[in-house]
Write an enzyme that holds these catalytic residues in place. Structure first.
Site, PDB file in Angstrom:
ATOM      1  N   ASP A  96     -18.565  36.187  22.671  1.00  0.00           N
ATOM      2  CA  ASP A  96     -18.728  34.753  22.361  1.00  0.00           C
ATOM      3  C   ASP A  96     -18.232  34.485  20.940  1.00  0.00           C
ATOM      4  OD1 ASP A  96     -20.063  31.959  22.955  1.00  0.00           O
ATOM      5  OD2 ASP A  96     -20.753  32.613  20.992  1.00  0.00           O
ATOM      6  N   SER A 140     -28.511  15.348  28.264  1.00  0.00           N
ATOM      7  CA  SER A 140     -29.338  16.489  27.900  1.00  0.00           C
ATOM      8  C   SER A 140     -30.387  16.673  28.984  1.00  0.00           C
ATOM      9  CB  SER A 140     -29.994  16.213  26.542  1.00  0.00           C
ATOM     10  OG  SER A 140     -30.963  17.193  26.272  1.00  0.00           O
ATOM     11  N   LYS A 178     -15.350  26.028  23.290  1.00  0.00           N
ATOM     12  CA  LYS A 178     -14.894  27.375  23.608  1.00  0.00           C
ATOM     13  C   LYS A 178     -16.062  28.197  24.126  1.00  0.00           C
ATOM     14  CE  LYS A 178     -16.393  30.221  21.385  1.00  0.00           C
ATOM     15  NZ  LYS A 178     -17.723  30.825  20.951  1.00  0.00           N
ATOM     16  N   ILE A 205     -24.471  23.534  18.929  1.00  0.00           N
ATOM     17  CA  ILE A 205     -23.155  23.163  18.394  1.00  0.00           C
ATOM     18  C   ILE A 205     -22.941  21.655  18.462  1.00  0.00           C
ATOM     19  CG2 ILE A 205     -21.729  23.433  20.504  1.00  0.00           C
ATOM     20  CD1 ILE A 205     -20.883  24.508  16.880  1.00  0.00           C
TER      21      ILE A 205
END
Ligand code: NAP
Length: 308
Positions: free
Chosen positions: A169, A36, A91, A14
């Site tokens: 999800d 990362s 989210k 995402i």
């Protein structure tokens, strides 16, 4: 105020698909760094293996966007808030409701903004659907969210772990829309969660809710759908049917169809900029509360094991 210097923490699907282009397309932000763990950063900004490393050695930042799986989000958010940074949460905002409520208090104490984002609320059809429904008598609502987990979440082990939510999800996206467009609060009356024999999270769920006026609301979630995918919310009213399809992008009302370009993440970043500039937070846990209630009150049914 100059541009908000933001770091993306968790450079996965995402972050790359949506956060990077939305930050690049909004003058209120400048991307200052990435975090990362595998070290796969970008050419244009410094990358760090952890938030600790960024905070110790990185450039000055004002905000972080946490794009990690939910299970690790609380510690990262608490650390960032403790350093006086504004925090954008992907989210779902956390792995438990209590930790999200705790973060809200921590943001208030630190005097910074916390944004629990719900991208589906920014889909093109959602605001006009909410406006249209506001003065209608609602008779029923039906949510159908059926997709192929192998297409959308290949190899994402975290999504099947406790706190990863499984089929909720994507399902929580539908609930983020429903809690926004339906005029009255609603709550679970019964439900069945289908759990693969080898997984901790459900692959399907069949839920019934009702609102405070007794209006029935049903929800059919399934991750085993191949072929055409379905992300629909159909609301029957005294003035006809309101249908949100394609995850909220397309709205069909009795007098026609409205479809506009996808601006979900552009809308989220505009909102985050507004929150930072006005010193506010936006933390609505209503969608997550309904998911928690499904885990609290739903029957569990064991189904075939699932392999990626
Ligand atoms: P993903 O592809 O698995 O990416 C998650 C990233 O977080 C990975 O790059 C991972 O790095 C990193 N990460 C894990 N622990 C970390 C830590 N402690 N510090 C820093 N980075 C860490 O997952 P995703 O699909 O992007 O989903 C992430 C979140 O966005 C989820 O909450 C999901 O619900 C939400 N979301 C996803 C989509 C979608 O279409 N995929 C859409 C909307 C919202 P390593 O790989 O190096 O471990």
């Amino acid at each position: 105020m100059g541009a908000i210097r933001i770091a993306i923490v968790g450079l996965g699907k995402i972050a790359r698909d949506q956060h990077l282009p939305s930050i690049a397309g909004n003058d209120a932000f400048t991307l200052a760094a990435t975090v990362s763990p595998r070290g796969e950063g970008l050419a244009e900004v410094p990358n760090f293996r952890s938030l600790d490393a960024l905070l110790a050695d990185g450039p000055a930042i004002d905000a972080v966007a946490l794009c990690t799986p939910p299970q690790v989000r609380y510690d990262l958010a608490a650390q960032a808030l403790g350093r006086g940074l504004h925090v954008f949460l992907e989210k779902p905002p956390g792995a438990t409701l209590a930790e999200v409520v705790a973060l809200e208090g921590e943001a208030a104490s630190a005097g910074v903004s916390l944004f629990a984002s719900w991208h589906s609320r920014y889909a093109a059809g959602v605001a006009p659907a909410r406006a249209w429904l506001a003065d209608k008598m609602i008779r029923s609502a039906r949510i159908t969210w059926r997709e192929d987990v192998r297409v959308w979440h290949p190899g994402q082990a975290w999504i099947w772990e406790p706190g990863g939510l499984g089929v909720f999800d994507p399902g929580i996206n539908a609930l983020s829309i429903a809690t926004h467009i339906l005029p009255r609060p609603f709550f679970l009356t019964e439900g069945t969660l289908s759990l693969p024999a080898n997984r901790a999270a459900p692959i399907a769920a069949d839920l019934s809710f009702r609102d405070s006026a007794g209006t029935p609301i049903t929800m059919d979630l399934d991750w085993r759908q191949t072929g055409p995918q379905t992300w629909d919310i159909v609301v029957e009213t005294d003035a006809g049917t309101c249908t949100l399809s394609k995850g909220g992008a397309v709205l069909t009302l009795p007098d026609g169809v409205e479809a506009r370009e996808d601006r979900e993440y552009a809308g989220l970043y505009a909102r985050f900029a507004e929150l930072v500039q006005t010193g506010q937070s936006d933390v609505d846990v209503a969608p997550m509360r309904l998911v928690a209630d499904a885990f609290l009150r739903g029957h569990r049914m064991v189904v075939d094991a699932f392999e990626d």
